[in-house]
Design a protein around this motif. Structure first.
Motif, PDB file in Angstrom:
ATOM      1  N   LEU A  32       4.264  -3.453 -16.577  1.00 10.52           N
ATOM      2  CA  LEU A  32       4.114  -3.624 -15.054  1.00 10.52           C
ATOM      3  C   LEU A  32       3.844  -5.225 -14.949  1.00 10.52           C
ATOM      4  CD1 LEU A  32       3.983  -2.398 -12.284  1.00 10.52           C
ATOM      5  CD2 LEU A  32       1.845  -1.954 -12.650  1.00 10.52           C
ATOM      6  N   PHE A  33       2.620  -5.696 -15.566  1.00 18.41           N
ATOM      7  CA  PHE A  33       2.401  -6.956 -15.195  1.00 18.41           C
ATOM      8  C   PHE A  33       2.903  -8.144 -15.806  1.00 18.41           C
ATOM      9  CE2 PHE A  33      -1.563  -4.220 -13.997  1.00 18.41           C
ATOM     10  CZ  PHE A  33      -1.641  -4.952 -12.690  1.00 18.41           C
ATOM     11  N   ALA A  34       3.603  -7.733 -16.791  1.00 15.13           N
ATOM     12  CA  ALA A  34       4.756  -8.628 -17.362  1.00 15.13           C
ATOM     13  C   ALA A  34       5.989  -8.849 -16.770  1.00 15.13           C
ATOM     14  CB  ALA A  34       4.980  -8.373 -19.038  1.00 15.13           C
ATOM     15  N   VAL A 287       1.661  -3.058  -6.134  1.00 17.56           N
ATOM     16  CA  VAL A 287       1.864  -3.919  -7.223  1.00 17.56           C
ATOM     17  C   VAL A 287       3.322  -4.230  -7.368  1.00 17.56           C
ATOM     18  CG1 VAL A 287       1.593  -4.432  -9.647  1.00 17.56           C
ATOM     19  CG2 VAL A 287      -0.452  -3.418  -8.286  1.00 17.56           C
ATOM     20  N   PHE A 288       4.023  -3.143  -7.582  1.00 16.46           N
ATOM     21  CA  PHE A 288       5.550  -3.258  -7.786  1.00 16.46           C
ATOM     22  C   PHE A 288       6.198  -4.294  -6.569  1.00 16.46           C
ATOM     23  CE2 PHE A 288       9.713  -2.042  -8.170  1.00 16.46           C
ATOM     24  CZ  PHE A 288       9.925  -1.889  -9.501  1.00 16.46           C
ATOM     25  N   LEU A 289       5.702  -3.831  -5.335  1.00 13.06           N
ATOM     26  CA  LEU A 289       6.444  -4.692  -4.279  1.00 13.06           C
ATOM     27  C   LEU A 289       5.949  -6.241  -4.364  1.00 13.06           C
ATOM     28  CD1 LEU A 289       5.994  -2.191  -1.414  1.00 13.06           C
ATOM     29  CD2 LEU A 289       7.934  -2.890  -2.600  1.00 13.06           C
ATOM     30  N   VAL A 290       5.009  -6.552  -4.935  1.00  7.98           N
ATOM     31  CA  VAL A 290       4.495  -7.937  -5.052  1.00  7.98           C
ATOM     32  C   VAL A 290       5.093  -8.657  -6.065  1.00  7.98           C
ATOM     33  CG1 VAL A 290       2.590  -9.569  -5.194  1.00  7.98           C
ATOM     34  CG2 VAL A 290       2.416  -7.433  -3.431  1.00  7.98           C
ATOM     35  N   LEU A 291       5.173  -7.850  -7.250  1.00  8.76           N
ATOM     36  CA  LEU A 291       5.503  -8.550  -8.404  1.00  8.76           C
ATOM     37  C   LEU A 291       6.926  -8.640  -8.563  1.00  8.76           C
ATOM     38  CD1 LEU A 291       2.923  -7.597 -11.138  1.00  8.76           C
ATOM     39  CD2 LEU A 291       2.913  -9.600  -9.614  1.00  8.76           C
TER      40      LEU A 291
END
Length: 294
Positions: A32-34, A287-291
């Protein structure tokens, strides 16, 4: 060894403790964060790593139940576990653990050598915990937390992403909070007999664990907030700060459930509490929308 079916009535499935596979969700954090959720090879690697650590964690549960069979038979709830209740013989449970560990290690090394080495580190840590560390006050919870950190690092390695120190800090602090809440639940369930089931529980008290949980809760919120402040620099990424309220509510809700009616079982709270589930899904969505949506 009996044929393993898919029904929860099957003792081998209960021995694997599938309800606790949610803990391996930390393996997916790296994906997710990558920002590789749109990259099919990375998604496949992360999912395979998740399945592998489900097998590895189930192997440690089976081995632990085999070693602790006599203690579990005196426990008010653990006595119903398949090995303690006599549904599965200790030798069969140990064989089951070896098979699962072999499958998990094979999958991890198929992803890559670093993931495989992480799997070995995880198994060694769990062996140290089962044989020694779970009897040592404070170190027992630190070992539990380290197991989650290894899971997260394996997930990062699976998607070939650089390791962020924030991932280690936030995962470590959050899981220390979860670990101390688990010990609190054990004290609430066992009461005055706690020390007879596990020696180190004599050194804990509900009051002390409440203080430790409060410290870890505050540290987790601060660390996560600093992470959103300092890691994401662009104007669009600044909206990561919008995820902070979900984290605050989530940990507070979790603490509420742990304290309610003497404490709920921390291992299964996420599976049973709808507000926690909704909070987690909303956090992931933001988090998904932001990244990913910029």
């Amino acid at each position: 060894m009996k044929t393993v079916g898919l029904s929860m009535k099957n003792p081998y499935l209960r021995l694997a403790r599938p309800k606790q596979w949610t803990k391996n969700g930390f393996v997916l954090a790296g994906l997710l964060f990558a920002r590789q959720a749109y990259h099919p090879p990375a998604v496949i690697s992360a999912l395979v790593a998740f399945v592998a650590f489900c097998a590895l964690s189930s192997a440690t549960y089976a081995a632990n139940d085999t070693l602790d069979v006599e203690e579990d038979r005196e426990h008010p709830t653990k006595r119903f576990r398949p090995v303690a209740s006599g549904e599965i013989k200790p030798r069969a449970a140990l064989t089951f653990a070896i098979v699962l560990a072999t499958i998990g290690l094979g999958l991890c090394f198929a992803i890559g050598p670093v993931v495989g080495l992480s799997a070995i580190a995880y198994l060694l840590l769990q062996a140290a915990y089962t044989l020694v560390l779970k009897h040592l006050v404070i170190l027992d919870v630190m070992a539990i937390s380290a197991g989650f950190v290894v899971r997260a690092l394996a997930g990062v390695a699976a998607v070939h992403s650089p390791v962020s120190p924030w991932l280690i800090v936030c995962t470590g602090l959050l899981t220390l909070f979860l670990g101390f809440s688990k010990r609190r639940h054990e004290l609430a369930v066992l009461g005055e007999d706690a020390g007879g089931h596990r020696r180190n529980l004599e050194d804990y008290s509900v009051e002390m664990l409440d203080q430790m949980m409060n410290i870890m809760l505050a540290a987790t919120i601060i660390a996560y907030s600093m992470y959103t402040f300092f890691v994401y620099k662009s104007e669009a990424e600044n909206y990561m700060m919008a995820t902070i309220p979900f984290v605050i509510y989530g940990v507070f809700r979790y603490m509420l459930l742990v304290h309610r009616a003497g404490g709920g079982n921390p291992d299964t709270l996420l599976l049973r509490d709808r507000p926690l589930q909704i909070t987690l899904l909303l956090w992931i969505a933001v988090v998904f929308l932001v990244l990913y949506v910029q």
